[in-house]
Write a protein that holds these residues in place. Structure first.
Motif, mmCIF file in Angstrom:
data_model
loop_
_atom_site.group_PDB
_atom_site.id
_atom_site.type_symbol
_atom_site.label_atom_id
_atom_site.label_comp_id
_atom_site.label_asym_id
_atom_site.label_seq_id
_atom_site.Cartn_x
_atom_site.Cartn_y
_atom_site.Cartn_z
ATOM 1 N N LEU A 1 49.189 4.610 35.612
ATOM 2 C CA LEU A 1 49.926 3.397 35.265
ATOM 3 C C LEU A 1 51.249 3.739 34.590
ATOM 4 O O LEU A 1 52.262 3.053 34.787
ATOM 5 C CB LEU A 1 49.082 2.508 34.346
ATOM 6 N N ASN B 1 55.003 2.792 35.827
ATOM 7 C CA ASN B 1 55.897 2.073 34.924
ATOM 8 C C ASN B 1 57.304 2.673 34.892
ATOM 9 O O ASN B 1 58.250 2.025 34.442
ATOM 10 C CB ASN B 1 55.299 2.078 33.513
ATOM 11 N N THR C 1 59.093 0.469 37.733
ATOM 12 C CA THR C 1 59.221 -0.970 37.497
ATOM 13 C C THR C 1 58.241 -1.393 36.423
ATOM 14 O O THR C 1 57.149 -0.817 36.307
ATOM 15 C CB THR C 1 58.939 -1.768 38.784
ATOM 16 N N ASP D 1 55.668 -3.493 35.681
ATOM 17 C CA ASP D 1 54.723 -4.392 36.342
ATOM 18 C C ASP D 1 53.630 -4.782 35.342
ATOM 19 O O ASP D 1 52.454 -4.497 35.532
ATOM 20 C CB ASP D 1 54.135 -3.687 37.572
ATOM 21 N N ALA E 1 52.205 -7.587 34.375
ATOM 22 C CA ALA E 1 51.136 -8.522 34.729
ATOM 23 C C ALA E 1 50.032 -7.816 35.523
ATOM 24 O O ALA E 1 48.837 -7.967 35.232
ATOM 25 C CB ALA E 1 51.706 -9.680 35.532
ATOM 26 N N ARG E 2 50.443 -7.028 36.520
ATOM 27 C CA ARG E 2 49.436 -6.290 37.299
ATOM 28 C C ARG E 2 48.725 -5.260 36.432
ATOM 29 O O ARG E 2 47.506 -5.096 36.521
ATOM 30 C CB ARG E 2 50.100 -5.599 38.484
ATOM 31 N N ARG E 3 49.483 -4.594 35.571
ATOM 32 C CA ARG E 3 48.877 -3.585 34.698
ATOM 33 C C ARG E 3 47.825 -4.220 33.792
ATOM 34 O O ARG E 3 46.764 -3.636 33.554
ATOM 35 C CB ARG E 3 49.956 -2.901 33.867
ATOM 36 N N ARG F 1 45.942 -6.764 34.434
ATOM 37 C CA ARG F 1 44.719 -7.030 35.193
ATOM 38 C C ARG F 1 43.932 -5.742 35.440
ATOM 39 O O ARG F 1 42.697 -5.726 35.339
ATOM 40 C CB ARG F 1 45.068 -7.694 36.529
ATOM 41 N N VAL F 2 44.652 -4.666 35.759
ATOM 42 C CA VAL F 2 43.988 -3.377 35.988
ATOM 43 C C VAL F 2 43.308 -2.899 34.712
ATOM 44 O O VAL F 2 42.162 -2.436 34.734
ATOM 45 C CB VAL F 2 45.010 -2.326 36.484
ATOM 46 N N GLN G 1 40.119 -4.822 34.048
ATOM 47 C CA GLN G 1 39.026 -4.400 34.915
ATOM 48 C C GLN G 1 38.458 -3.061 34.467
ATOM 49 O O GLN G 1 37.242 -2.870 34.430
ATOM 50 C CB GLN G 1 39.525 -4.309 36.367
#
Length: 211
Positions: free
Chosen positions: A180, A184, A187, A189, A191-193, A195-196, A199
């Motif tokens: 991750l 980074n 970009t 990211d 929001a996606r990070r 969620r990951v 999880q």
């Protein structure tokens, strides 16, 4: 009385140079630290090719001559920066707050791989692959940081590595966090990070609970 005056004056003569040396040494240490901090920030912002001694000196607010007084060559500067990055990352690990839950611990660990120190370390990894004088030192320091990071992750998570698959779960979490951090670089990211990370936190919590 003359003897008394001489004895009284002598300590004053001795104290003077010592008092002078103290501030000079403090200024020298401060300048050295400023240069190392600037080297880290320049590496993170400009990469290896863009982080010359001149660029670092300008960022630190000192002359090139002053920079070369502390670090005669670019290799000297960035070899010292390797050690500085390692020490700063170790300190960051030691000073991490103790999270109240596994999800908080996972989020904290991921945060280690999205800041300036990690970006600078990554640039040093890349440089070390092409710079023979950096390679062995970077390899040794990263091995040390890797061990410290794993140990700290175990403590933050409250993990018992005597149980099956727990060690692999912790190491997998750190590998994911590093990935991750790499993403980074290109970009933000966030929001996606998020969620990951959520999880992964659920998977780690389940693994630690023996589910």
């Amino acid at each position: 009385m003359g003897a008394v005056n001489i004895r009284g004056a002598a300590p004053q003569q001795d104290r003077g140079p010592k008092q002078d040396r103290g501030p000079k040494q403090d200024r020298s240490r401060a300048t050295r630290r400023r240069l190392l901090e600037s080297a880290v920030e320049c590496l993170a912002a400009h990469g290896w090719s863009g982080s010359t001694v001149t660029v670092v000196a300008g960022h630190a607010g000192v002359s090139r001559g002053a920079a070369q007084h502390h670090f005669p060559t670019r290799e000297d500067l960035f070899t010292a920066a390797v050690e500085f990055v390692a020490e700063e990352r170790s300190r960051a690990l030691r000073e991490l707050p103790r999270p109240a839950s596994v999800p908080e611990a996972v989020d904290t660990l991921v945060g280690l791989y999205t800041g300036t120190l990690f970006r600078a370390a990554l640039q040093l990894w890349v440089a070390a692959s092409n710079e023979p004088q950096l390679g062995p030192r970077v390899t040794a320091l990263e091995a040390r940081i890797g061990r410290e990071t794993h140990r700290m992750a175990v403590e933050l998570l409250g993990a018992d590595e005597r149980r099956p698959a727990v060690r692999e779960t912790v190491q997998g979490l750190l590998d994911m966090a590093r990935g991750l951090g790499l993403a980074n670089l290109l970009t933000d990211d966030g929001a996606r990070r998020a969620r990951v990370v959520a999880q992964w936190a659920a998977l780690v919590e389940e693994a630690l609970a023996g589910g």
